[in-house]
Scaffold this active site. Structure first.
Site, PDB file in Angstrom:
ATOM      1  N   HIS A 178       0.829  -1.210   0.000  1.00 44.26           N
ATOM      2  CA  HIS A 178       0.000   0.000   0.000  1.00 44.26           C
ATOM      3  C   HIS A 178       0.865   1.262   0.000  1.00 44.26           C
ATOM      4  CE1 HIS A 178      -2.657  -3.160   1.819  1.00 44.26           C
ATOM      5  NE2 HIS A 178      -3.551  -2.591   1.007  1.00 44.26           N
ATOM      6  N   HIS A 179       0.302   2.351  -0.481  1.00 42.77           N
ATOM      7  CA  HIS A 179       1.003   3.639  -0.501  1.00 42.77           C
ATOM      8  C   HIS A 179       1.208   4.166   0.923  1.00 42.77           C
ATOM      9  CE1 HIS A 179       0.805   8.224  -1.310  1.00 42.77           C
ATOM     10  NE2 HIS A 179       2.043   7.814  -1.444  1.00 42.77           N
ATOM     11  N   GLY A 180       2.426   4.621   1.228  1.00 42.60           N
ATOM     12  CA  GLY A 180       2.716   5.161   2.563  1.00 42.60           C
ATOM     13  C   GLY A 180       2.247   6.600   2.698  1.00 42.60           C
ATOM     14  N   THR A 210      -4.024   6.852  -3.415  1.00 35.24           N
ATOM     15  CA  THR A 210      -3.043   7.888  -3.750  1.00 35.24           C
ATOM     16  C   THR A 210      -1.725   7.220  -4.139  1.00 35.24           C
ATOM     17  OG1 THR A 210      -2.585   7.995  -1.384  1.00 35.24           O
ATOM     18  CG2 THR A 210      -3.984   9.731  -2.300  1.00 35.24           C
TER      19      THR A 210
END
Ligand code: ZL4
Ligand code: CA
Ligand code: ZN
Length: 388
Positions: A178-180, A210
């Site tokens: 997942h995006h941080g 995002t």
């Protein structure tokens, strides 16, 4: 028998608290703190704890949590009660839905995993460790005043804030699927932290929605944070060869340009093949090579956990990565020791199952060479604007 000895010339510290593992997000929730028990059992059955400084971490103090989180959010988090166990609608501060349920001992759970990351960062600041590890941390989605994606308190942001007391520049790298987004947002407007996340990106169809390639920092004129956010959007099925090539190429260029004096690596294990929520074909070996590459840079390194929803694979990856930190990876027998607790959970009894053993049928790789080359050249262009 594995004969594990302390590394020569550098120190590794391991920060954990067995109380963390006892918390439950609720029936069928993918986040299982119990995976930490499985990982710890494997690390200890190989004897790796004898080669590190091991610390039972303390709870983060209220003051420490306020370094990032708002007072009203912390008040709410502390007093939030389990009201309607099966209510899936998130309430105030995004708490109480199915992703971020309110469960027994929630505030202690948050304070403990945050305390471990803060302790680990302080060991690096004091030069008492060269590599500090907190597998219970890495909860990269939490915001200043909002829970998000199984994350309530952002231990990574709190740890980086500690590092910034001593270190002029910190590079944050995130290999969770997942995006941080929470870490990226927290340091969006500073040039003292560069954030780099590799993740599945598919518009709004994959959480949190995002992290596209053109999200590189604030675009307002003269904002120091401009160009200091790096995003590597990937498609389903990426393999070890591609993933490791991207990682080394991009991290190498970031280090050259940004010259970090400390690195934080979020080792989310949901980027592994066979993860319940993930979509990649990365194996324990490739995931570990990313850790080995960071270690080879000889810059103080904080390793934190993150996602990981197939517990046996989480345990394999974090045990292997602990062995890389210590430098004993070549000495481990890939056959999982007989006396490992819950050994029956490790199907195939090996640290390194093949893709066929993990998946049955392989997942189609939707990442073309052309797309990956494009990502590297766009980021290389972006880095022309970055100076140490
Ligand atoms: C679950 O089975 O995409 C939660 C969450 C609870 C138990 C029973 C409830 C059933 C999958 C996920 C209803 C579940 C509905 N239970 C969940 C938009 C969503 C709204 C919530 O690795 N539903 C939200 C968050 C992501 C969304 C990923 C990754 C964290 C990290 C760092 C966070 N949220 C759609 C989903 C289940 C559940 C089954 C789930 N939630 C899968 N993906 C999400 O980056 C630690
Ligand atoms: Ca990521
Ligand atoms: Zn994740």
């Amino acid at each position: 028998e594995n004969n594990i000895v302390r590394p020569k010339g550098y120190k590794v510290s391991w920060h954990s608290n067995p109380e963390i593992e006892k918390h439950h997000f609720g029936h069928a929730h993918p986040m299982k703190p119990w995976r930490l028990t499985l990982a710890k059992g494997l690390i200890m059955s190989y004897g790796m704890h004898t080669a590190m400084d091991t610390y039972v971490s303390r709870l983060a103090t209220r003051e420490e949590l306020e370094d990032f989180h708002s007072e009203d959010y912390l008040d709410y988090l502390k007093t939030a009660m389990v009201a309607m166990p099966d209510d899936e609608t998130p309430k105030d501060y995004n708490l109480g839905g199915s992703d971020c349920p309110i469960f027994e001992g929630l505030f202690n759970y948050c304070s403990m995993y945050a305390g471990a990351s803060i302790d680990a960062a302080r060991k690096l600041c004091n030069n008492e460790s060269d590599i500090a590890i907190n597998w219970s941390g890495g909860l990269h989605h939490a915001k200043k005043a909002e829970a998000s994606g199984f994350c309530y308190v952002n231990d990574i942001v709190l740890a980086i804030l500690q590092l910034l007391r001593k270190h002029p520049r910190v590079l944050y790298i995130d290999i969770d699927v997942h995006h941080g987004d929470g870490v990226e947002e927290a340091f969006w407007s500073t040039d003292r932290v560069m954030t780099l996340s590799m993740h599945k990106y598919d518009g709004l169809n994959f959480f949190p929605g995002t992290g596209d390639l053109d999200r590189t920092g604030p675009d307002s004129e003269g904002n120091p944070g401009a160009h200091h956010a790096i995003n590597v959007p990937l498609s389903d099925g990426i393999n070890d060869e591609q993933y490791v090539w991207l990682f080394k190429t991009i991290v190498g260029r970031c280090v050259d340009k940004f010259q970090p004096t400390a690195i934080v690596l979020q080792c989310g294990a949901d980027s592994l093949a066979g993860d319940r929520l993930g979509r990649f074909n990365v194996q324990v070996q490739g995931h570990g090579t990313c850790v080995a590459y960071c270690k080879s840079l000889n810059i103080p390194l904080l390793l934190v956990g993150g996602g990981g929803y197939t517990p046996r694979n989480v345990a394999r990856a974090w045990a292997h990565e602990t062995s890389i930190a210590i430098g004993c990876d070549a000495d481990l027998d890939p056959l999982i020791p007989e006396h490992t607790p819950y050994r029956e959970h490790f199907r195939h009894n090996t640290l390194f199952p093949t893709l066929e053993q993990i998946l049955g049928e392989p997942r189609v790789n939707r990442n073309t060479k052309k797309k990956l080359d494009e990502i590297v050249s766009t980021i290389t262009e972006q880095l022309r604007f970055v100076n140490a």
